[in-house]
Design a protein around this motif. Sequence first.
Motif, PDB file in Angstrom:
ATOM      1  N   PRO A   1     -14.373 -22.300  42.209  1.00 39.12           N
ATOM      2  CA  PRO A   1     -13.624 -22.674  41.002  1.00 39.12           C
ATOM      3  C   PRO A   1     -12.308 -23.340  41.388  1.00 39.12           C
ATOM      4  O   PRO A   1     -11.688 -22.965  42.396  1.00 39.12           O
ATOM      5  N   PRO A   2     -11.867 -24.340  40.632  1.00 42.36           N
ATOM      6  CA  PRO A   2     -10.574 -24.972  40.927  1.00 42.36           C
ATOM      7  C   PRO A   2      -9.454 -23.942  40.859  1.00 42.36           C
ATOM      8  O   PRO A   2      -9.440 -23.083  39.978  1.00 42.36           O
ATOM      9  N   ARG A   3      -8.521 -24.017  41.774  1.00 42.18           N
ATOM     10  CA  ARG A   3      -7.385 -23.089  41.750  1.00 42.18           C
ATOM     11  C   ARG A   3      -6.575 -23.341  40.482  1.00 42.18           C
ATOM     12  O   ARG A   3      -6.397 -24.466  40.045  1.00 42.18           O
ATOM     13  N   GLY A   4      -6.118 -22.252  39.923  1.00 41.40           N
ATOM     14  CA  GLY A   4      -5.362 -22.369  38.687  1.00 41.40           C
ATOM     15  C   GLY A   4      -6.235 -22.475  37.456  1.00 41.40           C
ATOM     16  O   GLY A   4      -5.730 -22.710  36.361  1.00 41.40           O
ATOM     17  N   ARG A   5      -7.535 -22.301  37.633  1.00 34.74           N
ATOM     18  CA  ARG A   5      -8.433 -22.371  36.479  1.00 34.74           C
ATOM     19  C   ARG A   5      -8.310 -21.065  35.698  1.00 34.74           C
ATOM     20  O   ARG A   5      -8.991 -20.097  35.951  1.00 34.74           O
ATOM     21  N   ARG A   6      -7.416 -21.059  34.743  1.00 34.04           N
ATOM     22  CA  ARG A   6      -7.178 -19.866  33.934  1.00 34.04           C
ATOM     23  C   ARG A   6      -7.246 -20.226  32.464  1.00 34.04           C
ATOM     24  O   ARG A   6      -6.629 -21.194  32.018  1.00 34.04           O
ATOM     25  N   VAL A   7      -8.000 -19.466  31.730  1.00 28.85           N
ATOM     26  CA  VAL A   7      -8.040 -19.607  30.280  1.00 28.85           C
ATOM     27  C   VAL A   7      -7.182 -18.495  29.709  1.00 28.85           C
ATOM     28  O   VAL A   7      -7.536 -17.315  29.809  1.00 28.85           O
ATOM     29  N   ASN A   8      -6.023 -18.852  29.155  1.00 27.69           N
ATOM     30  CA  ASN A   8      -5.104 -17.856  28.613  1.00 27.69           C
ATOM     31  C   ASN A   8      -5.337 -17.759  27.110  1.00 27.69           C
ATOM     32  O   ASN A   8      -4.793 -18.535  26.331  1.00 27.69           O
ATOM     33  N   ALA A   9      -6.167 -16.819  26.735  1.00 31.42           N
ATOM     34  CA  ALA A   9      -6.582 -16.727  25.338  1.00 31.42           C
ATOM     35  C   ALA A   9      -5.406 -16.417  24.416  1.00 31.42           C
ATOM     36  O   ALA A   9      -5.333 -16.928  23.297  1.00 31.42           O
ATOM     37  N   THR A  10      -4.468 -15.597  24.874  1.00 31.89           N
ATOM     38  CA  THR A  10      -3.332 -15.252  24.018  1.00 31.89           C
ATOM     39  C   THR A  10      -2.414 -16.446  23.827  1.00 31.89           C
ATOM     40  O   THR A  10      -1.996 -16.756  22.712  1.00 31.89           O
ATOM     41  N   ALA A  11      -2.086 -17.152  24.921  1.00 34.74           N
ATOM     42  CA  ALA A  11      -1.195 -18.310  24.818  1.00 34.74           C
ATOM     43  C   ALA A  11      -1.785 -19.374  23.897  1.00 34.74           C
ATOM     44  O   ALA A  11      -1.060 -20.051  23.169  1.00 34.74           O
ATOM     45  N   ASP A  12      -3.104 -19.520  23.918  1.00 30.93           N
ATOM     46  CA  ASP A  12      -3.744 -20.515  23.050  1.00 30.93           C
ATOM     47  C   ASP A  12      -3.597 -20.162  21.581  1.00 30.93           C
ATOM     48  O   ASP A  12      -3.634 -21.048  20.719  1.00 30.93           O
ATOM     49  N   LEU A  13      -3.457 -18.871  21.267  1.00 27.04           N
ATOM     50  CA  LEU A  13      -3.321 -18.442  19.885  1.00 27.04           C
ATOM     51  C   LEU A  13      -1.897 -18.588  19.368  1.00 27.04           C
ATOM     52  O   LEU A  13      -1.680 -18.745  18.169  1.00 27.04           O
ATOM     53  N   VAL A  14      -0.926 -18.517  20.273  1.00 26.12           N
ATOM     54  CA  VAL A  14       0.482 -18.526  19.873  1.00 26.12           C
ATOM     55  C   VAL A  14       0.975 -19.961  19.898  1.00 26.12           C
ATOM     56  O   VAL A  14       1.193 -20.539  20.964  1.00 26.12           O
TER      57      VAL A  14
END
Length: 243
Positions: free
Chosen positions: A190-203
Motif C-alpha cells: 500500500p502507498p505510504r500515507g494511505r489513510r482514510v480518516n473517516a472522522t475528518a471527512d465528516l467534520v
Amino acid sequence: MVFIHVPKTGGTSINSYFKEFVGSKRSGLALFYDESFADNADLFARKARNARFVTGHMPWTVFESFRSENTYAFTFLRDPYDRLRSLYHHAVNLPPSVRDDEDMRLVKNMSLKEFLASRHPVVRLAADNFLARQFTGALKLKELPETQEDRQRLAAAAIRNLSTLNLIGFNEDFDSAFSEIAQVAGLPPPPRGRRVNATADLVAAGRDRTAASRALDDETRELAQPLVEADLIVYEHFRNLRG
C-alpha cells in the motif's frame, strides 16, 4: 486474513485496500461482521470459513468460532484516550442520512464532557473499555465492568487473547504494519500515507476539525479515565512488549 477491527483505529483504510484486491462483500471473498450477525453466529462462521478476508468489530468469541490453522489474524491498537475522543467526534458529526435514531440523537446532543461522564447504557456500551470487552466478550458485548477489579480482570483476559494474534499494529506507525500485512497476503504494498480518516471527512468546518483533533485536557482525561482503564493496561502492555 482476519482483521479484528477496533473502532477508530484506522480500519477503514485496511478494509478499502482488501476490498480493492480481494473482492467485495457481494463476491463472498470478503466478509464484514456487523450486528446483523449477532443473532446468527453460526451463519457468520460458515461464511467466514469460505472467505479470503474477514473483518469487522467482531467480539473475540465470534473470531474463535471460525479460527483455524490457516488463519492469519491481526488488529490495530490506538491510544485509548485518543480513540475515545475520535469516537465521540465521529458520532456527533455522523449525518442523519447514515444513521438517525434515538440512540444517535442522544449522543449528538451531548458535549464531550457530558459524553465522558454519562452513565447511559447507550454511551457505556460504545465507550466503556470497548477494546478489552471486544477481545474477551461474547456476541453483543453487553457485559460492562463496574469496579477497578472488574477492569483489571478484563484487561488480563484481553491480553491473553490478543497475545495469540499474528500481528498487532499501532495507529502511530500504521504504515509499517500495513505493509507487513500486505506482504503476508501476497498483495501489492500500500502507498505510504494511505489513510482514510473517516472522522475528518465528516467534520467540514475548519474550526470544528481543529476541535475534533485536539487532545483531551486534564479535566476531560480525568472524566475518561474509568472508560479507558482496562484498555490502557492492554495498550501499554503491548507497547512495552514492542519497545
